[in-house]
Design an enzyme around this catalytic site. Structure first.
Site, PDB file in Angstrom:
ATOM      1  CD  GLU A   1      -9.366   4.415   5.719  1.00 51.19           C
ATOM      2  OE1 GLU A   1      -8.341   3.738   5.525  1.00 51.19           O
ATOM      3  OE2 GLU A   1      -8.990   5.677   6.136  1.00 51.19           O
TER       4      GLU A   1
ATOM      5  CD  GLN B   1      -2.880  -1.055   2.364  1.00 51.04           C
ATOM      6  OE1 GLN B   1      -3.291  -1.911   3.085  1.00 51.04           O
ATOM      7  NE2 GLN B   1      -3.494   0.067   2.780  1.00 51.04           N
TER       8      GLN B   1
ATOM      9  NE  ARG C   1     -13.793   0.552   3.041  1.00 46.38           N
ATOM     10  CZ  ARG C   1     -14.239   0.078   1.907  1.00 46.38           C
ATOM     11  NH1 ARG C   1     -14.228  -1.275   1.694  1.00 46.38           N
ATOM     12  NH2 ARG C   1     -14.621   1.073   0.956  1.00 46.38           N
ATOM     13  CB  CYS C   2     -11.072   3.055  10.382  1.00 46.27           C
ATOM     14  SG  CYS C   2      -9.964   2.017  11.215  1.00 46.27           S
TER      15      CYS C   2
END
Lengths: 809, 288
Positions: free
Chosen positions: A763, A240, A387-388
């Site tokens: 997110e 990422q 996802r945050c």
């Protein structure tokens, strides 16, 4: 009049042709993805490539007495077997983590979690590698395991990290126990304690955000290829943050950074799981250096779920103080954070508990105190932002559950309590008690719009009726209304408080206009499915007036892309999106000079009109961006260098603070514990909306993962430290069949400090979704006196709530 | 997730397959649809040296009715069961069950015989076969023999099939027309094994239940035929007290494992709950 209509029509036509910001442009990457033509790490085939596989520990905690690799090495086709003994002389048996700890690459004296890497077998084909792992003989002496983080700091707890047992000063201050990692504290403790002591009303609850895993469909993998002649290392991988990986690889391998070429091709989902560095990456690199041939490592599903970065495992003692009228006066939170065997959290380095201090949420809470103790246990390491943004799901879960508990204690409607305590629109920029400055927001408008859309009052009336019917034995179904109102903090971040291993968290864009007016642009971020190739092009299209279809976006190759910190924490739009807009504006500024010179007017006499500069007052005299591009290369003004390109490294002045108002209506069968989501409404405010379709897709995906986490997804361990259910047979990954229908909506409150006002959205739905589901479940059982019900809310656990409450008799 | 090495055989007749199994002994495993065996091989929980693939044997495919008995040949896929008019007409419970096995993609490949013969208590068809009193036809070196589904299952993955035998077909007596039926399966998601499931077939005469048979899935080492529960219901008017008694009798024979689907206590209660709901639905469907 007629002329004006014509001008407007012409302009609208040119705007549409651009496919710029605000339009539902179709995702350009989907052309290849939907045809199976993506190019992932595992698609890579290089001449002479060999394959690695790990020997892993069956124990959660054990001393390694001996490792005998001779039988494996004798198997035809095996080319090497690496153990810690081979890595130690290279000082590579441990690697640094992003959190300032070290992490074993291959276990040396002890294993600290089940499935930990013990040896790396390299063979000519993948099957032989797997066969050979069974031939490595490891003798273990099992040791007692710590599974419960509350027991980590017991006096008689076994010491897990013998490698650092005498090091009582950690990366984030003193350690209180050999199994203690850090204590992090913020806020005014004294004042908070005082308010609590004198408060009309207080609530206190242990809120557990349980351990789960981001579980991207593509597992973690890498291919390393070391050229012994030139000394160049090329590393393809599921990264990422490719540039950060290059820097880390250089620091640990001592290969100069310019000799390292990191390439992240298409990535099949990340959700935080692919931020950190893993043993497999290091072993593929070492293997290639030793053998001089490319080495591929591809994780399987069980390895991914049981060894790479988990998420959450936050045990949050959460308290609120309030007046009898429902004004929240203080918040106090203490967290036990289970980080597993190594502190491999992927947070900005100064933030060992991420941005947990956003836990005052959307409310004007004048005083607060937060402290977090990180501890080691015999579990896989991680603690990534699934996802945050960093620990924001945990923070929002804490405040949004706490507000509900307070409403219950005050016997006040939970929506009304929120409206009473929101930060007001006129208070922005708002300085929170725990140190953040919220950039913009209009919470009341969003909440009121959502309440109206969902028909809140009618739902409460229906619920009251259903509760009566349940009490009378006329139905076995109970109804819950879940509310959450979240404030995210994304876009890390300003260098004054955000860095990773000393690298400031800027991001970058480089835009190059070709002579014929088409474009290539490169960013320091890396899409894993977010649709960057589509949306960055839309920003550029609007800013410089070249159609998005004529713009290629490229990411992931560290040789060509400008340095950036990568994609996680919803930072691509807030940071690289800003860099893109700023770089595009530099180009437009140069284009304006060129146009002015060519049309022989003063720069100030020009006005920008969608895709061209016009001379004010002489609308037919204009130069399009395409014409300017040609001129820029071939006949630029004297003393101006030819070409039309720009780079921007964007240092964000602040974070961005997206927010949203979510509602969930749920029906629960008390006899089976099965919960059905009847409606889910999500209103998101992410500031300026670049591509509404992609936003909607992001919201659908984030809500689905929120649904999973709240309703059953978990990484569980038994008391011996055996990881349970690390396969998709058991790990709850909902399919389209289980996933509820999502209703989406929005308001727009632009970020005042972002060049285009965008805040990031990837997110938000996860952050807001998890507490919304949990609140729906808790709300359903609240009239029966259930108290706080911990997640995950899978059927058997809800059935147990019914048992406890005597509902099945 | 990488299987060990094995030799692959693809016989074209039952005789050839039986011969191979006799010759290769217990180093060989039969491959039908592969949806249970291949994952086991990838996890190296099964490491056969030989795989004998049954998919090229034409005589193992098809559905027919002979003398009030439906004969389902072993390599018939679950999708074919769903698509069969004969099954719709005569044995709708098999169709209802097939529709809750895994997902459409798997049902195109997964076979009825594999599901029945595998011996995994999580498979759905075995309890339905017990409920319907099916007979399993096994073909071995000494010819054919029939074993009742109610006797076939001995433990997890342990059945009365000998290593060299092949399940060739299943013979199911056609229930009376107008019978009521239902298969109720509680599962966490599509593709999951049952937390608990119940198969119920009843016949009614007026308000009276004249026969009842109940099978339970995944709440013990084997599928369970709840004989006593059926007997309690038989002859009753399916009043609440009788149903409660029958449910208790069915729950009493369960012995589920505690796993990610829930603790044993929950799964036992869910077996009872699924039976209750299946019975309610079966009753609503029964004519007579």
């Amino acid at each position: 009049m007629n002329d004006q209509v014509k001008v407007d029509e012409d302009r609208a036509e040119r705007v549409e042709k651009l496919q710029g910001m605000g339009c539902k442009r179709k995702r350009v990457e989907d052309v290849r993805f939907t045809q199976g033509k993506g190019n992932y790490v595992d698609d890579l085939k290089l001449p002479g490539m060999v394959f690695g596989d790990f020997v892993r520990s069956p124990h959660a905690h054990a001393r390694i007495k001996s490792i005998d690799t001779s039988r494996a090495q004798a198997l035809p086709g095996v080319v090497a077997v690496l153990t810690a003994a081979d890595l130690k002389p290279l000082d590579l048996h441990y690697m640094p983590t992003l959190a300032g700890d070290v992490q074993a690459v291959l276990a040396e004296e002890k294993v600290l979690f089940q499935n930990q890497e013990v040896a790396f077998v390299i063979a000519e084909d993948r099957y032989i590698a797997s066969d050979a792992t069974e031939l490595v003989d490891v003798e273990y002496e099992a040791l007692p395991a710590i599974v419960d983080p509350f027991k980590s700091m017991d006096d008689d707890a076994p010491i897990l990290r013998e490698d650092i047992k005498d090091k009582m000063e950690g990366a984030h201050g003193p350690r209180k126990h050999p199994n203690h990692i850090f204590e992090w504290e913020i806020g005014d403790k004294e004042e908070t304690d005082k308010i609590f002591a004198e408060a009309d009303v207080t609530i206190k609850e242990m809120l557990v955000d349980h351990r789960t895993h981001p579980s991207p469909l593509e597992t973690c993998q890498s291919v390393a290829s070391f050229d012994k002649i030139t000394g160049d290392l090329t590393l393809w991988g599921t990264f990422q943050a490719p540039h950060v990986i290059r820097t880390v690889v250089s620091l640990i391998s001592k290969i100069p950074e310019h000799k390292i070429h990191v390439i992240a091709p298409d990535i099949g989902g990340g959700f935080g799981n692919k931020v950190g560095a893993y043993a497999g990456y290091v072993c593929s690199v070492v293997g290639s250096i030793v053998l001089g041939t490319p080495v591929k490592w591809v994780e399987d599903r069980m390895e991914n779920l049981s060894t790479t970065s988990f998420a959450r495992d936050y045990h949050m003692s959460t308290e609120l103080a309030a007046t009898n009228e429902g004004k929240i006066t203080a918040m106090r939170v203490h967290v036990i954070a289970d980080h597993g065997a190594f502190d491999a959290c992927a947070d900005p380095s100064k933030w060992p508990a991420g941005f947990m201090n956003i836990c005052t949420g959307s409310y004007d809470i004048p005083t607060a105190h937060l402290s977090v103790d990180g501890v080691y246990t015999n579990k896989a390491s991680g603690g990534v932002a699934y996802r945050c943004s960093f620990r924001v799901t945990e923070a929002v879960f804490a405040i949004e559950r706490a507000v509900e508990l307070l409403a219950q204690k005050l016997d006040m409607d939970a929506a009304e309590l929120r409206l009473k305590n929101f930060v007001k629109a006129e208070q922005f920029p708002y300085k929170s008690a725990l140190g953040w400055e919220y950039d913009s927001g209009d919470y009341h408008t969003a909440m009121n719009k959502a309440m109206e859309a969902i028909g809140y009052d009618d739902l409460r009336k229906e619920q009251a009726k259903k509760r009566e019917a349940f009490k009378k034995g006329k139905t076995r179904e109970i109804m819950g209304i879940g509310i959450s109102f979240f404030t995210e903090i994304v876009g890390a971040g300003p260098s004054k408080n955000c860095d990773i291993l000393g690298v400031a968290m800027f991001d970058s864009a480089e835009i190059r206009i070709h002579p014929t007016g088409s474009v290539i642009a490169r960013m320091g971020t890396k899409s894993q499915g977010q649709g960057h190739e589509t949306t960055y092009a839309q920003i550029i299209a609007t800013e410089i007036g070249i159609p998005a279809d004529d713009i290629t976006i490229e990411e992931g190759n560290t040789d060509t892309a400008p340095y950036g910190l990568g994609t996680y924490g919803s930072r691509s739009t807030p940071v690289a999106g800003a860099a893109t807009a700023v770089a595009a504006r530099k180009i437009r500024a140069k284009a304006q000079m060129i146009a002015a010179h060519t049309m022989e007017v003063h720069e100030g006499d020009l006005e920008w009109d969608v895709d061209r500069f016009r001379v004010k007052g002489l609308p037919e005299k204009a130069m399009t961006m395409q014409e300017i591009a040609w001129t820029a290369y071939n006949s630029p003004p004297p003393n101006m260098e030819p070409g039309l390109e720009a780079v921007n490294y964007y240092e964000p002045p602040n974070m961005t603070y997206p927010f949203g108002s979510y509602y969930c209506v749920m029906d629960i069968d008390v006899d089976t514990g099965v919960a059905k989501t009847r409606r889910f409404y999500a209103l998101d405010d992410c500031g300026t909306r670049i591509n509404p379709m992609i936003i909607e897709g992001q919201v659908h995906g984030g809500l689905t993962e929120a649904f999973a986490c709240a309703m059953g997804q978990e990484i569980r361990y038994d008391e011996m430290g055996n990881v349970m259910g690390a396969s998709f047979m058991d790990f709850f990954l909902p399919t389209a069949v289980e996933t509820p229908h999502w209703e989406t909506d929005f308001t727009v409150t632009p970020s005042p400090h972002h060049p285009i006002g965008a805040k990031g959205v990837g997110e938000s739905p996860h952050v807001g979704g998890v507490p919304c589901f949990s609140n729906a479940v808790n709300d359903a059982y609240s009239f029966l006196g259930a108290g706080h019900i911990q997640m995950p809310h899978d059927a058997w656990r809800l059935w147990q709530v019914g048992e406890r409450l005597g509902l099945h008799n | 997730m990488i299987p060990g090495s094995f030799d692959y055989h693809r016989p074209v007749s039952v005789d050839e397959a039986v011969g191979l199994m006799g010759k290769l002994g217990d180093d060989a495993l039969l491959l039908a649809g592969g949806h249970s065996l291949i994952p086991m091989m990838k996890l190296r929980m099964a490491s056969p040296e030989h795989l004998v693939d049954l998919s090229a044997i034409d005589s193992l495919k098809g559905i027919e009715e002979i003398d009030d008995t439906i004969i389902l040949r072993a390599m018939t896929t679950q999708h074919e069961l769903i698509a069969s008019d004969l099954i719709t007409d005569k044995l709708p419970i098999i169709q209802e069950t097939s529709l809750v096995i895994a997902d459409p993609q798997i049902r195109y490949k997964g076979t009825f015989g594999g599901n029945v013969a595998n011996g995994d208590p999580g498979n759905d068809m075995p309890a339905v076969m017990q409920c319907l009193d099916a007979k399993l036809e096994l073909t071995g070196p000494d010819g054919k023999r029939q074993v009742a589904a109610r006797d076939f299952y001995q433990g997890a993955y342990d059945t009365l099939r000998e290593d060299e035998e092949i399940l060739t077909s299943v013979h199911i007596p056609v229930p009376s027309s107008g019978h009521g039926y239902a298969y109720e399966k509680l599962k966490r998601k599509v593709g999951d094994y049952a937390t608990a499931a119940a198969a119920v077939v009843i016949t009614m005469s007026g308000d009276k239940c004249t026969s009842a048979s109940i099978g339970l899935t995944n709440v013990g080492d084997t599928p369970l035929w709840a004989k006593e529960a059926g007997e309690i219901l038989n002859g009753s008017s399916l009043d609440n007290a009788t149903i409660d008694k029958a449910v208790s009798a069915a729950e009493a024979i369960t012995d589920p494992a505690s796993d990610m689907r829930g603790p044993a206590e929950y799964r036992t209660k869910m077996a009872g709950m699924m039976m209750r709901r299946a019975l309610e639905r079966a009753q609503s469907r029964a004519k007579g």
